[in-house]
Design an enzyme around this catalytic site. Structure first.
Site, PDB file in Angstrom:
ATOM      1  N   HIS A  98      41.397  36.285  24.483  1.00 53.38           N
ATOM      2  CA  HIS A  98      41.466  36.113  25.931  1.00 53.38           C
ATOM      3  C   HIS A  98      42.612  36.947  26.513  1.00 53.38           C
ATOM      4  CE1 HIS A  98      42.592  33.668  29.614  1.00 53.38           C
ATOM      5  NE2 HIS A  98      41.310  33.952  29.819  1.00 53.38           N
TER       6      HIS A  98
ATOM      7  N   ASP B   5      39.457  42.151  31.851  1.00 54.50           N
ATOM      8  CA  ASP B   5      39.195  41.838  33.256  1.00 54.50           C
ATOM      9  C   ASP B   5      39.407  43.134  34.027  1.00 54.50           C
ATOM     10  OD1 ASP B   5      38.779  39.002  33.031  1.00 54.50           O
ATOM     11  OD2 ASP B   5      40.935  38.772  32.764  1.00 54.50           O
TER      12      ASP B   5
ATOM     13  N   HIS C 291      43.975  40.731  35.435  1.00 49.97           N
ATOM     14  CA  HIS C 291      43.224  39.511  35.709  1.00 49.97           C
ATOM     15  C   HIS C 291      43.046  39.238  37.190  1.00 49.97           C
ATOM     16  CE1 HIS C 291      42.718  35.114  36.295  1.00 49.97           C
ATOM     17  NE2 HIS C 291      41.855  35.276  35.302  1.00 49.97           N
TER      18      HIS C 291
ATOM     19  N   GLU D 116      34.854  41.633  31.997  1.00 48.62           N
ATOM     20  CA  GLU D 116      34.555  40.840  33.193  1.00 48.62           C
ATOM     21  C   GLU D 116      34.666  41.687  34.445  1.00 48.62           C
ATOM     22  OE1 GLU D 116      35.965  36.981  35.842  1.00 48.62           O
ATOM     23  OE2 GLU D 116      36.698  37.179  33.785  1.00 48.62           O
TER      24      GLU D 116
ATOM     25  N   GLU E  26      38.813  40.886  25.325  1.00 46.49           N
ATOM     26  CA  GLU E  26      38.403  40.765  26.721  1.00 46.49           C
ATOM     27  C   GLU E  26      39.117  41.762  27.625  1.00 46.49           C
ATOM     28  OE1 GLU E  26      37.888  37.223  30.007  1.00 46.49           O
ATOM     29  OE2 GLU E  26      39.807  37.424  28.983  1.00 46.49           O
TER      30      GLU E  26
END
Length: 312
Positions: A9, A38, A51, A142, A36
């Site tokens: 994460h 973002d 993020h 994401e 991950e």
């Protein structure tokens, strides 16, 4: 049944400042299956890995660019060119609106060691590590607030998919996932933008997701999505004094063919029913039988997964 996947994460964010290249390299070394990203856009339509839409909680933007904040007091990524963002220092996340670290026991704040990375830089790093180690870690990207970006003149989804394709991520071959909280955008990725990567619908406990999480909503979602990404609290029913049991959401998702990738497992943010991160992860690997977990401490998740598989 395949082993659940471990997603780092924001990288190994329990050990190094989130979304820095150092955190991603460590996550790779700690054995994460996926790492991950973002993604948000700059004023000159460059893609960076952060993020938040704003910079204040993880950088020194207020010191480097005084007077560039909006009326809400925040400095937004989209108000800066990439060249300006490259001047910033990235720190351990602070509690919103304060100078205090959100997780005080993590990497020391204000060290001045880290910088913002572009999506291309991160993909280059992961590709290089995959080559040099022989271990094929995947990516888990994401698309952050796509509607907000479109209102600011940027089609973030198109830009992200183009960058992923440039690095060879274009087919559903298990090397990449794309996730988003915006249900309409997730459907657009499949139908309008011809995204062939597996899509994950992120959801939270907020009322706005209520209809989506009904049997009918999940069945409709399964027409274009590979899986569901709920907060872990949504897939267990916790009762005081009793071991939590799986909630209906996980079963409903699986009944319509959706995988379940739960977020976010942290050593320093545990629910009342778990004494340790290991105990929490075991509950979700065994009792809830999730298909994947997002963790700030991917090494712990990898280790617990291995131990639970031996027992089973």
């Amino acid at each position: 049944m395949p082993s659940p996947i471990v997603i780092a994460h924001r990288g190994a964010s329990g050990y190094l400042p989130e979304h820095t290249l150092a955190a991603k390299a460590l996550a790779h070394g700690l054995g994460a299956d996926y790492i991950e990203q973002d993604v948000v856009a700059t004023r000159d339509s460059q893609l960076v890995v952060l993020h938040d839409l704003h910079l204040d909680d993880v950088t020194d933007v207020a010191l480097k660019f005084p007077g560039r904040q909006r009326s809400d007091g925040r400095h937004y990524v989209i108000d800066f060119d990439l060249a300006e963002l490259e001047m910033l220092t990235v720190f351990e996340r602070r509690a919103s609106g304060t100078a205090r670290a959100k997780y005080p026991a993590r990497f020391p704040a204000d060290t001045g060691l880290f910088r913002i990375a572009t999506l291309a830089q991160e993909l280059q790093l992961i590709a290089g590590l995959n080559r040099s180690t022989g271990r094929a870690a995947g990516i888990y990207t994401e698309i952050k607030d796509p509607l907000w970006h479109r209102r600011h003149g940027v089609d973030l989804s198109k830009l992200v998919l183009a960058e992923l394709r440039a690095f060879g991520y274009s087919r559903g071959d298990g090397r990449a996932f794309v996730q988003c909280f915006d249900a309409a955008e997730l459907a657009r990725l499949k139908t309008e933008l011809d995204c062939r990567l597996p899509l994950i619908q992120l959801v939270g406990p907020e009322p706005e997701y209520g209809e989506l999480l009904t049997v009918a909503g999940l069945r409709s979602l399964s027409a274009h999505a590979y899986g569901l990404g709920p907060h872990y609290s949504q897939i267990v029913a916790a009762e005081e004094g009793r071991r939590p049991r799986p909630a209906e959401l996980a079963r409903r998702a699986r009944d319509v063919g959706l995988r379940v990738h739960a977020y976010t497992f942290r050593r320093d943010d545990l629910p009342p029913y778990a004494r340790t991160l290991e105990e929490l992860l075991e509950l979700f690997f065994v009792d809830a039988a999730v298909d994947g977990v997002f963790s700030d401490h991917p090494d712990v998740a990898v280790r617990v997964r291995a131990s639970t598989r031996k027992v089973q």
